[in-house]
Design a protein around this motif. Structure first.
Motif, PDB file in Angstrom:
ATOM      1  N   GLU A 244      32.275  14.409  59.023  1.00 16.71           N
ATOM      2  CA  GLU A 244      33.270  14.053  59.106  1.00 16.71           C
ATOM      3  C   GLU A 244      33.117  12.814  60.586  1.00 16.71           C
ATOM      4  O   GLU A 244      33.285  13.408  61.397  1.00 16.71           O
ATOM      5  CB  GLU A 244      35.069  13.423  58.678  1.00 16.71           C
ATOM      6  N   TRP A 245      32.463  11.682  60.670  1.00 19.76           N
ATOM      7  CA  TRP A 245      32.979  10.874  62.099  1.00 19.76           C
ATOM      8  C   TRP A 245      31.554  10.799  62.892  1.00 19.76           C
ATOM      9  O   TRP A 245      31.285  10.050  63.570  1.00 19.76           O
ATOM     10  CB  TRP A 245      34.028  10.862  62.861  1.00 19.76           C
TER      11      TRP A 245
ATOM     12  N   SER B  86      27.432  11.089  63.241  1.00 12.60           N
ATOM     13  CA  SER B  86      26.105   9.873  62.791  1.00 12.60           C
ATOM     14  C   SER B  86      25.162  10.275  63.558  1.00 12.60           C
ATOM     15  O   SER B  86      25.154  10.862  65.004  1.00 12.60           O
ATOM     16  CB  SER B  86      27.509   8.277  62.749  1.00 12.60           C
TER      17      SER B  86
ATOM     18  N   LYS C 132      23.626   8.334  65.934  1.00 12.36           N
ATOM     19  CA  LYS C 132      23.591   8.132  67.425  1.00 12.36           C
ATOM     20  C   LYS C 132      24.102   9.849  67.958  1.00 12.36           C
ATOM     21  O   LYS C 132      23.834  10.161  68.754  1.00 12.36           O
ATOM     22  CB  LYS C 132      24.817   7.520  67.813  1.00 12.36           C
ATOM     23  N   ASP C 133      25.133  11.005  67.427  1.00  7.97           N
ATOM     24  CA  ASP C 133      25.071  11.871  67.899  1.00  7.97           C
ATOM     25  C   ASP C 133      23.949  12.846  67.077  1.00  7.97           C
ATOM     26  O   ASP C 133      23.755  14.071  68.311  1.00  7.97           O
ATOM     27  CB  ASP C 133      26.982  13.045  66.683  1.00  7.97           C
TER      28      ASP C 133
ATOM     29  N   LEU D 154      21.396  12.217  69.803  1.00  9.34           N
ATOM     30  CA  LEU D 154      22.031  12.224  71.387  1.00  9.34           C
ATOM     31  C   LEU D 154      21.215  14.488  71.689  1.00  9.34           C
ATOM     32  O   LEU D 154      21.286  14.726  72.228  1.00  9.34           O
ATOM     33  CB  LEU D 154      23.329  12.101  72.251  1.00  9.34           C
TER      34      LEU D 154
ATOM     35  N   LEU E 188      30.471  15.855  67.163  1.00  4.69           N
ATOM     36  CA  LEU E 188      30.383  14.113  68.077  1.00  4.69           C
ATOM     37  C   LEU E 188      30.057  14.626  69.870  1.00  4.69           C
ATOM     38  O   LEU E 188      30.466  15.461  70.339  1.00  4.69           O
ATOM     39  CB  LEU E 188      31.780  14.217  68.895  1.00  4.69           C
ATOM     40  N   THR E 189      29.170  14.080  70.004  1.00  4.19           N
ATOM     41  CA  THR E 189      28.610  13.910  71.280  1.00  4.19           C
ATOM     42  C   THR E 189      27.714  13.037  71.633  1.00  4.19           C
ATOM     43  O   THR E 189      27.737  11.800  71.426  1.00  4.19           O
ATOM     44  CB  THR E 189      26.929  14.560  70.955  1.00  4.19           C
ATOM     45  N   VAL E 190      28.624  12.937  73.721  1.00  2.50           N
ATOM     46  CA  VAL E 190      28.155  12.137  74.801  1.00  2.50           C
ATOM     47  C   VAL E 190      27.619  12.503  75.940  1.00  2.50           C
ATOM     48  O   VAL E 190      27.492  13.432  76.002  1.00  2.50           O
ATOM     49  CB  VAL E 190      30.245  11.747  75.099  1.00  2.50           C
ATOM     50  N   ALA E 191      26.444  11.484  75.823  1.00  3.50           N
ATOM     51  CA  ALA E 191      25.759  11.267  77.045  1.00  3.50           C
ATOM     52  C   ALA E 191      26.211  11.186  77.877  1.00  3.50           C
ATOM     53  O   ALA E 191      26.909   9.566  78.094  1.00  3.50           O
ATOM     54  CB  ALA E 191      24.443  10.625  76.504  1.00  3.50           C
TER      55      ALA E 191
ATOM     56  N   PHE F 102      33.457  17.537  72.811  1.00  2.00           N
ATOM     57  CA  PHE F 102      34.550  16.531  73.385  1.00  2.00           C
ATOM     58  C   PHE F 102      35.128  18.167  74.124  1.00  2.00           C
ATOM     59  O   PHE F 102      36.077  18.228  74.517  1.00  2.00           O
ATOM     60  CB  PHE F 102      35.603  16.331  71.991  1.00  2.00           C
TER      61      PHE F 102
ATOM     62  N   ILE G 202      35.278  17.452  77.169  1.00  2.00           N
ATOM     63  CA  ILE G 202      34.248  16.523  78.262  1.00  2.00           C
ATOM     64  C   ILE G 202      35.999  16.142  79.391  1.00  2.00           C
ATOM     65  O   ILE G 202      35.682  15.674  80.282  1.00  2.00           O
ATOM     66  CB  ILE G 202      34.624  15.739  76.484  1.00  2.00           C
TER      67      ILE G 202
END
Lengths: 98, 298
Positions: free
Chosen positions: B171-172, B174, B176-177, B180, B270-273, B284, B287
């Motif tokens: 869930e959540w 997508s 983009k994750d 990345l 969930l991944t953030v660059a 997360f 982070i």
């Protein structure tokens, strides 16, 4: 916190309007832009000043990509960007839905 | 030795039975794309070549999407040059303000790319259309100029890395994750001049938006192109958006890959660059508190 929503095409713009999403965004204090690649490459519509940080659903976060060389871009999904717009810090959607 | 999806598409467009990685070929293109930054340069070079007409007025697309509505006099002049060229050449797919959108969302939406196509665009994120099972890549403005005149472009046939996707996204999570995560895994030069070929049973669970997002960032791993195997979802999208004829290519069983990665979609968080590279990824649990000034979503 400034939140800029950019529908990628006119058709997507219309879909968002019909679904009532644009109303939700505007009432929440976001702006809705014309379709544009502008901010992604530091061109226009949302350039960053020195020391500013943005969460972006775009694809590049090189030095100065969206504005000043001392600004910062964090790349994330639309869900993470939306959650972050609500909290003002980089946030998981789970934090705001809970 | 068999060929990858990309190699098969390139071979057919070059009129060859077989191509090898590293081989230089001239291939016919199905679409040549430019925007308000790159097309004016291409138009100038097109005229300097002495070209009089575009090779096919239906196979050139011009999208003024970067600095429109014109942000200043310079952008206004660039858009004007593009508009006049589109008019003079009777370009069918010129999208004026009011019709235009971000090119890599607009071109698939308008049905201008279908599976098996060869597409070049003077914009590095032209690789987006690989989501449709097309070979699609970014080029410089001079390549765009030559292709508008001749309908051809030269390529060095790329090797490929195969990404075998399995499982389903949580869930959540997508597209983009996913991309990345992959760029975090292989680095910003991890697929240098190679195709990133996405296959496996996990593909079917990805929406077309997920696939466009993943293919869009293939260039961020240095790839020549990203390409997805065609399935029912692709065909449904194509039927909804296009009337163009198309051909579905599949990699040969014995195609050679420089590397193979098996990716379990259910393991991707969930991944953030983080600044300043798409490969500088964090999840997360790493982070912490990072206050932000602006968020931007398209």
């Amino acid at each position: 916190m400034r939140t800029i929503i950019i529908p990628a095409t006119q058709r997507i713009y219309l879909e968002a309007m019909r679904e009532g999403l644009l109303e939700i965004f505007v009432e929440a204090g976001a702006v809705v832009s014309t379709p544009t690649c502008g901010p992604c490459l530091g061109g226009h519509m949302g350039i960053l000043a020195k020391g500013e940080r943005a969460v972006a659903t775009t694809n590049r976060n090189f030095v100065g990509r969206m504005g000043h060389v001392d600004s910062e871009v964090y790349l994330a999904s639309p869900a993470v960007a939306a959650a972050s717009a609500i909290t003002g810090k980089i946030s998981s959607p789970e934090e705001v839905v809970r | 030795m068999g060929m990858t999806m990309t190699q098969k598409i390139l071979a057919e467009h070059a009129g060859l039975n077989k191509v090898e990685p590293g081989q230089l070929i001239m291939a016919n293109v199905d679409l040549v794309l430019g925007n308000d930054i790159t097309a004016p340069v291409a138009i100038r070079e097109f005229k300097r070549m002495g070209a009089k007409r575009v090779f096919d007025r239906k196979k050139v697309a011009l999208v003024p999407d970067h600095f429109t509505p014109n942000k200043d006099i310079k952008s206004a002049e660039q858009c004007k040059a593009m508009r006049e060229f589109a008019h003079d050449m009777e370009i069918e797919n010129y999208f004026e303000v009011g019709q235009m959108g971000i090119e890599h969302a607009l071109i698939p939406e308008k049905g201008l790319v279908v599976p098996g196509d060869v597409v070049i665009g003077a914009d590095s994120h032209t690789c987006t259309y690989g989501a449709l099972g097309a070979f699609s890549t970014g080029v410089g403005s001079t390549d765009m100029a030559a292709a508008m005149a001749t309908g051809q472009a030269w390529f060095k046939v790329p090797e490929a890395i195969r990404f075998v996707l399995k499982g389903r996204l949580n869930e959540w999570v997508s597209g983009k994750d996913v991309i990345l995560h992959i760029i975090g895994l292989i680095g910003v030069d991890g697929a240098l001049y190679q195709s990133m070929e996405f296959t496996g049973e996990g593909v079917s669970s990805l929406s077309m938006d997920d696939r466009f997002t993943i293919a869009n960032m293939a260039i961020e791993a240095g790839a020549k192109n990203g390409i997805f195997e065609v399935d029912d979802k692709t065909l449904e999208y194509v039927r909804q958006h296009s009337t163009k004829e198309f051909k579905v290519y599949k990699a040969d069983e014995d195609a050679r890959y420089s590397k193979v990665f098996e990716i379990d979609l259910s393991s991707i968080p969930l991944t953030v660059a983080f600044p300043h590279l798409p490969s500088n990824v964090k999840t997360f649990d790493e982070i912490g508190d990072i206050p932000i000034d602006q968020q931007w979503t398209a």
